[in-house]
Design a protein around this motif. Structure first.
Motif, PDB file in Angstrom:
ATOM      1  N   GLU A   1     -10.496  30.734 -13.996  1.00 15.82           N
ATOM      2  CA  GLU A   1     -10.140  29.564 -14.023  1.00 15.82           C
ATOM      3  C   GLU A   1     -10.844  28.132 -14.254  1.00 15.82           C
ATOM      4  OE1 GLU A   1      -8.563  26.948 -10.864  1.00 15.82           O
ATOM      5  OE2 GLU A   1      -8.776  28.251  -9.147  1.00 15.82           O
ATOM      6  N   PRO A   2     -10.791  27.267 -15.741  1.00 10.31           N
ATOM      7  CA  PRO A   2      -9.851  26.785 -16.064  1.00 10.31           C
ATOM      8  C   PRO A   2      -9.856  28.047 -17.217  1.00 10.31           C
ATOM      9  CG  PRO A   2     -10.743  25.341 -16.695  1.00 10.31           C
ATOM     10  CD  PRO A   2     -12.019  26.128 -15.336  1.00 10.31           C
ATOM     11  N   LEU A   3      -8.380  28.539 -17.116  1.00 11.69           N
ATOM     12  CA  LEU A   3      -8.015  29.285 -18.495  1.00 11.69           C
ATOM     13  C   LEU A   3      -6.808  28.929 -19.225  1.00 11.69           C
ATOM     14  CD1 LEU A   3      -7.186  33.207 -17.228  1.00 11.69           C
ATOM     15  CD2 LEU A   3      -6.972  30.913 -15.894  1.00 11.69           C
ATOM     16  N   SER A   4      -7.138  29.484 -20.544  1.00 12.60           N
ATOM     17  CA  SER A   4      -5.439  29.412 -21.122  1.00 12.60           C
ATOM     18  C   SER A   4      -5.208  29.946 -20.964  1.00 12.60           C
ATOM     19  CB  SER A   4      -6.222  29.461 -22.942  1.00 12.60           C
ATOM     20  OG  SER A   4      -6.293  29.886 -23.332  1.00 12.60           O
ATOM     21  N   THR A   5      -3.122  29.965 -20.956  1.00  8.46           N
ATOM     22  CA  THR A   5      -2.494  30.913 -20.816  1.00  8.46           C
ATOM     23  C   THR A   5      -2.874  32.176 -21.892  1.00  8.46           C
ATOM     24  OG1 THR A   5      -1.236  29.778 -22.663  1.00  8.46           O
ATOM     25  CG2 THR A   5      -0.348  29.582 -19.740  1.00  8.46           C
ATOM     26  N   GLN A   6      -3.353  31.946 -23.077  1.00  8.95           N
ATOM     27  CA  GLN A   6      -3.602  32.960 -24.152  1.00  8.95           C
ATOM     28  C   GLN A   6      -4.648  33.773 -23.742  1.00  8.95           C
ATOM     29  OE1 GLN A   6      -4.771  30.821 -27.799  1.00  8.95           O
ATOM     30  NE2 GLN A   6      -2.202  30.888 -28.716  1.00  8.95           N
ATOM     31  N   GLU A   7      -5.754  32.969 -22.611  1.00  7.30           N
ATOM     32  CA  GLU A   7      -6.636  34.051 -21.406  1.00  7.30           C
ATOM     33  C   GLU A   7      -5.803  34.901 -20.685  1.00  7.30           C
ATOM     34  OE1 GLU A   7     -10.803  31.321 -22.091  1.00  7.30           O
ATOM     35  OE2 GLU A   7      -8.687  30.354 -21.376  1.00  7.30           O
ATOM     36  N   LEU A   8      -5.604  33.860 -20.117  1.00 11.33           N
ATOM     37  CA  LEU A   8      -4.753  35.255 -19.480  1.00 11.33           C
ATOM     38  C   LEU A   8      -4.022  36.235 -19.263  1.00 11.33           C
ATOM     39  CD1 LEU A   8      -4.351  34.865 -16.289  1.00 11.33           C
ATOM     40  CD2 LEU A   8      -2.187  33.351 -15.904  1.00 11.33           C
ATOM     41  N   VAL A   9      -2.665  35.308 -20.840  1.00 12.64           N
ATOM     42  CA  VAL A   9      -1.807  36.818 -21.037  1.00 12.64           C
ATOM     43  C   VAL A   9      -3.264  38.127 -21.538  1.00 12.64           C
ATOM     44  CG1 VAL A   9      -0.787  37.986 -23.017  1.00 12.64           C
ATOM     45  CG2 VAL A   9      -0.099  35.495 -21.889  1.00 12.64           C
ATOM     46  N   LYS A  10      -4.093  38.201 -22.098  1.00 13.37           N
ATOM     47  CA  LYS A  10      -5.160  39.402 -22.413  1.00 13.37           C
ATOM     48  C   LYS A  10      -5.586  39.709 -20.966  1.00 13.37           C
ATOM     49  CE  LYS A  10      -6.058  37.048 -26.898  1.00 13.37           C
ATOM     50  NZ  LYS A  10      -7.349  36.333 -27.527  1.00 13.37           N
ATOM     51  N   LEU A  11      -6.010  38.739 -19.926  1.00 14.57           N
ATOM     52  CA  LEU A  11      -6.835  39.628 -18.903  1.00 14.57           C
ATOM     53  C   LEU A  11      -6.044  40.188 -17.809  1.00 14.57           C
ATOM     54  CD1 LEU A  11      -8.717  36.123 -17.349  1.00 14.57           C
ATOM     55  CD2 LEU A  11      -9.716  38.704 -18.960  1.00 14.57           C
TER      56      LEU A  11
ATOM     57  N   THR B   1       6.095  35.148 -16.453  1.00 14.97           N
ATOM     58  CA  THR B   1       7.180  35.277 -15.142  1.00 14.97           C
ATOM     59  C   THR B   1       6.404  34.882 -13.674  1.00 14.97           C
ATOM     60  OG1 THR B   1       8.822  36.376 -16.464  1.00 14.97           O
ATOM     61  CG2 THR B   1       8.699  36.899 -14.213  1.00 14.97           C
ATOM     62  N   VAL B   2       5.334  35.634 -13.895  1.00 14.99           N
ATOM     63  CA  VAL B   2       4.590  35.713 -13.020  1.00 14.99           C
ATOM     64  C   VAL B   2       3.888  34.428 -12.431  1.00 14.99           C
ATOM     65  CG1 VAL B   2       2.692  36.561 -11.261  1.00 14.99           C
ATOM     66  CG2 VAL B   2       4.327  38.581 -12.356  1.00 14.99           C
ATOM     67  N   LEU B   3       3.135  33.791 -13.375  1.00 18.33           N
ATOM     68  CA  LEU B   3       2.148  32.034 -13.659  1.00 18.33           C
ATOM     69  C   LEU B   3       4.124  31.269 -12.824  1.00 18.33           C
ATOM     70  CD1 LEU B   3       0.279  30.732 -13.850  1.00 18.33           C
ATOM     71  CD2 LEU B   3       0.764  30.529 -16.091  1.00 18.33           C
ATOM     72  N   LYS B   4       4.710  31.595 -12.951  1.00 21.49           N
ATOM     73  CA  LYS B   4       5.586  30.247 -13.413  1.00 21.49           C
ATOM     74  C   LYS B   4       6.553  30.650 -11.418  1.00 21.49           C
ATOM     75  CE  LYS B   4      10.655  29.305 -14.011  1.00 21.49           C
ATOM     76  NZ  LYS B   4      11.830  29.109 -14.812  1.00 21.49           N
ATOM     77  N   ARG B   5       6.819  31.342 -11.377  1.00 20.49           N
ATOM     78  CA  ARG B   5       7.341  31.976 -10.002  1.00 20.49           C
ATOM     79  C   ARG B   5       5.563  31.312  -8.457  1.00 20.49           C
ATOM     80  NH1 ARG B   5       6.653  38.064  -8.473  1.00 20.49           N
ATOM     81  NH2 ARG B   5       8.146  38.251 -10.453  1.00 20.49           N
ATOM     82  N   LEU B   6       4.805  31.859  -9.109  1.00 23.93           N
ATOM     83  CA  LEU B   6       4.061  31.127  -7.931  1.00 23.93           C
ATOM     84  C   LEU B   6       3.194  29.792  -8.583  1.00 23.93           C
ATOM     85  CD1 LEU B   6       0.989  34.604  -8.313  1.00 23.93           C
ATOM     86  CD2 LEU B   6       3.171  33.820  -7.113  1.00 23.93           C
TER      87      LEU B   6
ATOM     88  N   ASN C   1       0.012  21.968 -20.264  1.00 18.79           N
ATOM     89  CA  ASN C   1      -0.043  22.191 -21.459  1.00 18.79           C
ATOM     90  C   ASN C   1      -0.965  23.137 -21.751  1.00 18.79           C
ATOM     91  OD1 ASN C   1       1.056  19.864 -22.260  1.00 18.79           O
ATOM     92  ND2 ASN C   1      -0.941  18.627 -20.506  1.00 18.79           N
ATOM     93  N   GLY C   2      -0.693  24.586 -20.794  1.00 22.19           N
ATOM     94  CA  GLY C   2      -1.389  25.833 -21.433  1.00 22.19           C
ATOM     95  C   GLY C   2      -2.712  25.797 -20.932  1.00 22.19           C
ATOM     96  N   THR C   3      -3.279  24.935 -20.416  1.00 19.65           N
ATOM     97  CA  THR C   3      -4.525  25.898 -18.760  1.00 19.65           C
ATOM     98  C   THR C   3      -3.930  25.491 -17.609  1.00 19.65           C
ATOM     99  OG1 THR C   3      -5.546  23.593 -20.390  1.00 19.65           O
ATOM    100  CG2 THR C   3      -5.919  24.226 -18.929  1.00 19.65           C
ATOM    101  N   VAL C   4      -4.278  27.106 -17.297  1.00 18.02           N
ATOM    102  CA  VAL C   4      -3.668  27.285 -15.931  1.00 18.02           C
ATOM    103  C   VAL C   4      -4.681  27.186 -14.887  1.00 18.02           C
ATOM    104  CG1 VAL C   4      -3.057  29.536 -14.486  1.00 18.02           C
ATOM    105  CG2 VAL C   4      -3.057  29.030 -16.965  1.00 18.02           C
TER     106      VAL C   4
END
Length: 120
Positions: free
Chosen positions: A21-31, A45-50, A60-63
């Motif tokens: 972190e911080p990372l973009s949702t695109q980076e998170l998806v790739k990881l 789905t898991v990101l939303k749950r947590l 805004n796309g930054t986790v």
């Protein structure tokens, strides 16, 4: 905060975020695709749950995390000792060391922690 527990897979996911972190949702998806073999929808789905549990946020796309890894596991440890040993750290240590011997280094480290402890 809501339910502050993580399953094994959720812990692996959380560690990916905490380590990057911080990372973009695109980076998170790739990881997550690489490390967990997840599809994009599973990651979201898991990101939303947590995020609903108050552990992470997607702004805004930054986790980013709302609670650090250290603080999260400190809370988990406190809950475990409270629920299992009625809040008694000595009872926990007695149970823990009944089956697992501590190394000299671990004992020395624990002694330093106790010696440096300052009551509020």
């Amino acid at each position: 905060m809501n339910e502050m527990k993580l399953g094994v897979v959720e812990s692996r996911f959380a560690n990916i975020i905490w380590q990057n972190e911080p990372l973009s949702t695109q980076e998170l998806v790739k990881l997550c695709e690489k490390e967990l073999k997840w599809k994009r929808t599973t990651t979201y789905t898991v990101l939303k749950r947590l995020s609903e549990r108050g552990i992470f946020q997607n702004n805004n796309g930054t986790v980013t995390s709302l609670i650090s890894r250290r603080d999260f596991y400190s809370i988990q440890s406190e809950k475990f000792v409270e629920e299992t040993f009625e809040g008694s750290l000595p009872a926990f240590l007695t149970a823990f060391t009944a089956r697992k011997s501590l190394t000299k280094e671990e004992v020395a480290h624990l002694r330093r922690i106790v010696a440096e402890y300052k009551e509020d």
